[in-house]
Design a protein around this motif. Structure first.
Motif, PDB file in Angstrom:
ATOM      1  N   HIS A   1     -30.537 -63.015 -37.784  1.00 18.24           N
ATOM      2  CA  HIS A   1     -30.574 -61.666 -37.010  1.00 18.24           C
ATOM      3  C   HIS A   1     -29.186 -61.077 -36.267  1.00 18.24           C
ATOM      4  O   HIS A   1     -29.213 -60.280 -36.330  1.00 18.24           O
ATOM      5  CB  HIS A   1     -31.614 -61.834 -36.143  1.00 18.24           C
ATOM      6  CG  HIS A   1     -33.279 -61.836 -36.736  1.00 18.24           C
ATOM      7  ND1 HIS A   1     -33.384 -61.085 -37.873  1.00 18.24           N
ATOM      8  CD2 HIS A   1     -33.993 -62.639 -36.448  1.00 18.24           C
ATOM      9  CE1 HIS A   1     -34.901 -61.591 -38.134  1.00 18.24           C
ATOM     10  NE2 HIS A   1     -35.062 -62.410 -37.557  1.00 18.24           N
ATOM     11  N   CYS A   2     -28.658 -62.147 -35.926  1.00 16.45           N
ATOM     12  CA  CYS A   2     -27.418 -61.867 -35.112  1.00 16.45           C
ATOM     13  C   CYS A   2     -26.452 -61.310 -36.224  1.00 16.45           C
ATOM     14  O   CYS A   2     -25.571 -60.283 -35.784  1.00 16.45           O
ATOM     15  CB  CYS A   2     -26.619 -63.120 -34.685  1.00 16.45           C
ATOM     16  SG  CYS A   2     -27.637 -63.595 -33.107  1.00 16.45           S
ATOM     17  N   ILE A   3     -26.330 -61.972 -37.409  1.00 14.01           N
ATOM     18  CA  ILE A   3     -25.628 -61.186 -38.438  1.00 14.01           C
ATOM     19  C   ILE A   3     -26.023 -59.683 -38.922  1.00 14.01           C
ATOM     20  O   ILE A   3     -25.257 -58.805 -39.124  1.00 14.01           O
ATOM     21  CB  ILE A   3     -25.430 -62.364 -39.618  1.00 14.01           C
ATOM     22  CG1 ILE A   3     -24.850 -63.490 -39.273  1.00 14.01           C
ATOM     23  CG2 ILE A   3     -24.625 -61.581 -40.882  1.00 14.01           C
ATOM     24  CD1 ILE A   3     -24.976 -64.523 -40.254  1.00 14.01           C
ATOM     25  N   LEU A   4     -27.230 -59.615 -39.195  1.00 12.12           N
ATOM     26  CA  LEU A   4     -27.843 -58.499 -39.539  1.00 12.12           C
ATOM     27  C   LEU A   4     -27.499 -57.343 -38.836  1.00 12.12           C
ATOM     28  O   LEU A   4     -27.664 -56.255 -39.311  1.00 12.12           O
ATOM     29  CB  LEU A   4     -29.164 -58.635 -39.945  1.00 12.12           C
ATOM     30  CG  LEU A   4     -29.397 -59.537 -41.380  1.00 12.12           C
ATOM     31  CD1 LEU A   4     -30.976 -60.089 -41.630  1.00 12.12           C
ATOM     32  CD2 LEU A   4     -28.970 -59.173 -42.477  1.00 12.12           C
ATOM     33  N   ILE A   5     -27.778 -57.497 -37.592  1.00  8.80           N
ATOM     34  CA  ILE A   5     -27.334 -56.384 -36.669  1.00  8.80           C
ATOM     35  C   ILE A   5     -25.904 -55.585 -36.651  1.00  8.80           C
ATOM     36  O   ILE A   5     -25.647 -54.469 -36.112  1.00  8.80           O
ATOM     37  CB  ILE A   5     -27.940 -56.540 -35.253  1.00  8.80           C
ATOM     38  CG1 ILE A   5     -26.742 -57.804 -34.456  1.00  8.80           C
ATOM     39  CG2 ILE A   5     -29.339 -57.186 -35.091  1.00  8.80           C
ATOM     40  CD1 ILE A   5     -27.143 -57.884 -33.260  1.00  8.80           C
ATOM     41  N   GLY A   6     -25.201 -56.448 -37.378  1.00  7.26           N
ATOM     42  CA  GLY A   6     -23.879 -55.833 -37.218  1.00  7.26           C
ATOM     43  C   GLY A   6     -23.397 -55.237 -38.666  1.00  7.26           C
ATOM     44  O   GLY A   6     -22.299 -54.943 -38.768  1.00  7.26           O
ATOM     45  N   MET A   7     -24.393 -55.352 -39.770  1.00  5.22           N
ATOM     46  CA  MET A   7     -23.880 -54.982 -41.133  1.00  5.22           C
ATOM     47  C   MET A   7     -23.632 -53.568 -41.186  1.00  5.22           C
ATOM     48  O   MET A   7     -22.714 -53.110 -41.913  1.00  5.22           O
ATOM     49  CB  MET A   7     -25.117 -55.273 -42.189  1.00  5.22           C
ATOM     50  CG  MET A   7     -25.082 -56.746 -42.323  1.00  5.22           C
ATOM     51  SD  MET A   7     -26.133 -57.448 -43.371  1.00  5.22           S
ATOM     52  CE  MET A   7     -25.805 -56.756 -44.979  1.00  5.22           C
ATOM     53  N   PRO A   8     -24.274 -52.593 -40.498  1.00  2.00           N
ATOM     54  CA  PRO A   8     -23.981 -50.964 -40.483  1.00  2.00           C
ATOM     55  C   PRO A   8     -22.510 -50.934 -40.086  1.00  2.00           C
ATOM     56  O   PRO A   8     -22.026 -50.107 -40.780  1.00  2.00           O
ATOM     57  CB  PRO A   8     -25.075 -50.502 -39.621  1.00  2.00           C
ATOM     58  CG  PRO A   8     -25.969 -51.344 -39.668  1.00  2.00           C
ATOM     59  CD  PRO A   8     -25.526 -52.803 -39.710  1.00  2.00           C
ATOM     60  N   LEU A   9     -22.014 -51.621 -39.097  1.00  2.00           N
ATOM     61  CA  LEU A   9     -20.629 -51.581 -38.655  1.00  2.00           C
ATOM     62  C   LEU A   9     -19.798 -51.543 -39.776  1.00  2.00           C
ATOM     63  O   LEU A   9     -19.033 -50.735 -40.017  1.00  2.00           O
ATOM     64  CB  LEU A   9     -20.163 -52.415 -37.865  1.00  2.00           C
ATOM     65  CG  LEU A   9     -21.001 -52.578 -36.330  1.00  2.00           C
ATOM     66  CD1 LEU A   9     -20.788 -53.834 -35.448  1.00  2.00           C
ATOM     67  CD2 LEU A   9     -20.509 -51.396 -35.809  1.00  2.00           C
ATOM     68  N   TRP A  10     -19.781 -52.597 -40.700  1.00  3.39           N
ATOM     69  CA  TRP A  10     -18.596 -52.664 -41.588  1.00  3.39           C
ATOM     70  C   TRP A  10     -18.951 -51.842 -42.921  1.00  3.39           C
ATOM     71  O   TRP A  10     -18.259 -51.403 -43.579  1.00  3.39           O
ATOM     72  CB  TRP A  10     -18.551 -54.252 -42.091  1.00  3.39           C
ATOM     73  CG  TRP A  10     -17.511 -54.683 -41.026  1.00  3.39           C
ATOM     74  CD1 TRP A  10     -17.702 -55.289 -39.948  1.00  3.39           C
ATOM     75  CD2 TRP A  10     -16.052 -54.403 -41.323  1.00  3.39           C
ATOM     76  NE1 TRP A  10     -16.250 -55.510 -39.389  1.00  3.39           N
ATOM     77  CE2 TRP A  10     -15.403 -55.077 -40.331  1.00  3.39           C
ATOM     78  CE3 TRP A  10     -15.263 -54.079 -42.472  1.00  3.39           C
ATOM     79  CZ2 TRP A  10     -13.896 -55.063 -40.122  1.00  3.39           C
ATOM     80  CZ3 TRP A  10     -13.919 -53.990 -42.359  1.00  3.39           C
ATOM     81  CH2 TRP A  10     -13.143 -54.588 -41.240  1.00  3.39           C
ATOM     82  N   PHE A  11     -20.461 -51.276 -43.103  1.00  4.23           N
ATOM     83  CA  PHE A  11     -20.576 -50.296 -44.153  1.00  4.23           C
ATOM     84  C   PHE A  11     -19.767 -48.983 -43.816  1.00  4.23           C
ATOM     85  O   PHE A  11     -19.250 -48.426 -44.500  1.00  4.23           O
ATOM     86  CB  PHE A  11     -21.948 -49.990 -44.349  1.00  4.23           C
ATOM     87  CG  PHE A  11     -22.372 -48.972 -45.370  1.00  4.23           C
ATOM     88  CD1 PHE A  11     -22.022 -49.044 -46.554  1.00  4.23           C
ATOM     89  CD2 PHE A  11     -22.940 -47.824 -44.625  1.00  4.23           C
ATOM     90  CE1 PHE A  11     -22.207 -47.984 -47.212  1.00  4.23           C
ATOM     91  CE2 PHE A  11     -23.135 -46.756 -45.326  1.00  4.23           C
ATOM     92  CZ  PHE A  11     -22.790 -46.850 -46.725  1.00  4.23           C
ATOM     93  N   VAL A  12     -19.947 -48.703 -42.697  1.00  2.53           N
ATOM     94  CA  VAL A  12     -19.337 -47.538 -41.964  1.00  2.53           C
ATOM     95  C   VAL A  12     -17.713 -47.543 -42.113  1.00  2.53           C
ATOM     96  O   VAL A  12     -17.156 -46.375 -42.604  1.00  2.53           O
ATOM     97  CB  VAL A  12     -19.831 -47.048 -40.767  1.00  2.53           C
ATOM     98  CG1 VAL A  12     -18.934 -45.895 -40.134  1.00  2.53           C
ATOM     99  CG2 VAL A  12     -21.269 -46.878 -40.543  1.00  2.53           C
ATOM    100  N   VAL A  13     -17.231 -48.569 -41.521  1.00  2.00           N
ATOM    101  CA  VAL A  13     -15.752 -48.865 -41.583  1.00  2.00           C
ATOM    102  C   VAL A  13     -15.033 -49.199 -42.919  1.00  2.00           C
ATOM    103  O   VAL A  13     -14.268 -48.330 -43.477  1.00  2.00           O
ATOM    104  CB  VAL A  13     -15.188 -49.966 -40.635  1.00  2.00           C
ATOM    105  CG1 VAL A  13     -14.000 -50.035 -40.795  1.00  2.00           C
ATOM    106  CG2 VAL A  13     -15.697 -49.409 -39.170  1.00  2.00           C
ATOM    107  N   GLY A  14     -15.691 -49.978 -43.582  1.00  3.08           N
ATOM    108  CA  GLY A  14     -15.394 -50.519 -44.955  1.00  3.08           C
ATOM    109  C   GLY A  14     -15.405 -49.672 -46.067  1.00  3.08           C
ATOM    110  O   GLY A  14     -14.782 -49.817 -47.248  1.00  3.08           O
ATOM    111  N   ILE A  15     -16.781 -48.750 -46.134  1.00  6.89           N
ATOM    112  CA  ILE A  15     -16.935 -47.846 -47.289  1.00  6.89           C
ATOM    113  C   ILE A  15     -16.818 -46.459 -46.776  1.00  6.89           C
ATOM    114  O   ILE A  15     -15.964 -45.605 -47.347  1.00  6.89           O
ATOM    115  CB  ILE A  15     -18.145 -48.046 -47.924  1.00  6.89           C
ATOM    116  CG1 ILE A  15     -18.046 -49.738 -48.552  1.00  6.89           C
ATOM    117  CG2 ILE A  15     -18.609 -47.341 -49.019  1.00  6.89           C
ATOM    118  CD1 ILE A  15     -19.306 -50.178 -49.319  1.00  6.89           C
ATOM    119  N   LEU A  16     -17.557 -46.071 -45.739  1.00 12.20           N
ATOM    120  CA  LEU A  16     -17.398 -44.407 -45.518  1.00 12.20           C
ATOM    121  C   LEU A  16     -16.542 -44.098 -44.963  1.00 12.20           C
ATOM    122  O   LEU A  16     -16.146 -42.955 -45.537  1.00 12.20           O
ATOM    123  CB  LEU A  16     -18.882 -44.392 -44.441  1.00 12.20           C
ATOM    124  CG  LEU A  16     -20.185 -44.509 -44.833  1.00 12.20           C
ATOM    125  CD1 LEU A  16     -20.931 -43.933 -43.742  1.00 12.20           C
ATOM    126  CD2 LEU A  16     -20.673 -43.973 -46.308  1.00 12.20           C
TER     127      LEU A  16
END
Length: 414
Positions: free
Chosen positions: A221-236
């Motif tokens: 759960h600690c990992i999953l709460i941060g996943m939107p961060l890198w989708f935004v930075v790394g892709i969007l």
């Protein structure tokens, strides 16, 4: 906790050095995204292949972060946080210098993989040291400063890339890291770690995170709460030229400028989130708020037809503010686990989030193939990852002001 003037000076020095270390870390972490088009074009990659070749090289860097997060995390608990800081900085500094000599995509990807291994150790060790060295009611300020100053490293990367060749930009990153090693000589290991190291407690045992069901899911759960961060930075944001084209932008958007403005926003967001967490005495409420802000700002971005470079830069800044819960996210991970595996967790969690960009990219490309639309695919991924993050956040306990001077018992529960 009473502290004499000497210990206060040591803490201030630690925060300064950790902040500058993260500054260099961010510079080296994002320099590829900033010089992606220029460097790949220079080594002969056709324009039609720039996006996918860039994804391949970035994924190799993220794979290095994944491996390095495990290696440095375990070493941080077994041999000390300071040793990890020295080793990781030296490795990524030398790798970045080597990056200036690449002439093909595969070599480029391999060197970024090695750099990723080195980059994996910096943030986790620094946040662990700061969290263990400061008073439990004040440590949020320390991690906030580290993140806020460190994230400005992207400005340095953008400015260097703009005024120097992409090869020299990598050299500068390597030199900055080597200079940083000299500053590291003045900092000390945390007393909490030294006390634990003297005992016979099992330290840096990665299997402890998987042998106990409750501990495993808390870690996930600690990992999953941060996943939107890198989708935004790394892709969007990193793929803003391609997304801008799909939105009918009159001019090609600059990924370097977009990322720079976004990281300025992230730095501002981290400061705001840090103060808000101290006021509310809750990191969970702050992360919830910032996830919703990110969802709203990114949805607006993906619907902005004919966006201009100037408007995109300001929008990237706004998006960055919403993504600015990085310090709170890493601090929550540090607070969830005992001293004997804290460095393992705090180092692996942010790097697993960064490495999650690999499956996220694959899934993003899958949706592009199925929908034939990069915007639709971005929407799907944005909402999917946000829902996952909010669900995981609901499963974590509030850890603000939690006493960190404890160890994890090696209890098996499958």
């Amino acid at each position: 906790m009473n502290q004499n003037s000497s210990s206060k000076r040591n803490i201030i020095l630690l925060i300064i050095v950790a902040s500058l270390g993260y500054f260099v870390d961010i510079y080296d972490l994002l320099i590829f995204s900033i010089v992606r088009v220029k460097s790949l074009t220079d080594i002969g990659i056709p324009a039609i292949d720039l996006r996918q070749t860039g994804e391949y090289i970035l994924n190799m860097q993220m794979a290095g972060l994944l491996l390095g997060g495990i290696v440095w995390g375990v070493m941080g608990d077994r041999y000390g946080r300071i040793k990890v800081l020295f080793g990781s900085i030296l490795l990524y500094s030398l790798a970045n210098i080597c990056n200036s000599f690449v002439h093909d995509a595969n070599t480029y990807a391999f060197v970024r993989f090695i750099a990723g291994i080195g980059l994996a150790g910096e943030l986790g060790a620094g946040i662990t040291l700061v969290s263990e060295s400061m008073h439990k009611d004040k440590r949020g300020y320390g991690t906030m400063i580290v993140a806020a100053i460190g994230l400005l490293g992207v400005i340095a990367a953008k400015e260097v890339a703009q005024h120097f060749s992409w090869r020299n930009a990598y050299v500068v990153g390597g030199i900055l890291g080597i200079l940083l090693l000299l500053l590291r000589l003045g900092i000390f290991e945390s007393g909490m770690y030294n006390k634990m190291a003297e005992s016979k407690t099992k330290k840096g045992n990665l299997s402890m995170l998987f042998s106990n069901k409750k501990r495993f899911w808390k870690y996930m759960h600690c990992i999953l709460i941060g996943m939107p961060l890198w989708f935004v930075v790394g892709i969007l944001l990193a793929q803003s030229p391609e997304i801008g084209a799909a939105l009918g932008a009159p001019q090609t958007l600059s990924a370097g400028s977009v990322i720079m403005f976004a990281y300025i926003g992230i730095s501002v967001g981290d400061i705001f989130a840090g103060f808000l967490a101290q006021i509310l005495k809750s990191r969970r409420k702050v992360i919830l708020l910032f996830c919703l802000i990110t969802l709203g700002t990114c949805s607006y971005y993906l619907s902005y037809k004919g966006i201009t470079p100037t408007k995109m830069n300001w929008l990237a800044f706004t998006i960055g503010i919403g993504v600015g819960y990085w310090a709170n996210f890493v601090t929550i991970a540090a607070e969830q686990f005992g001293t004997n595996i804290r460095a393992t967790v705090t180092t692996t969690v942010p790097n697993f989030v960064r490495a999650s960009l690999i499956p996220i990219t694959w899934l993003f490309d899958f949706f592009i193939i199925r929908t034939h639309n990069i915007i639709t695919s971005a929407y799907i991924m944005l909402f999917l990852l946000t829902i996952i993050a909010l669900f995981s956040l609901s499963k974590l306990k509030e850890t603000f002001s939690k006493d960190l001077n404890y160890i994890e018992e090696d209890i098996v529960s499958l």
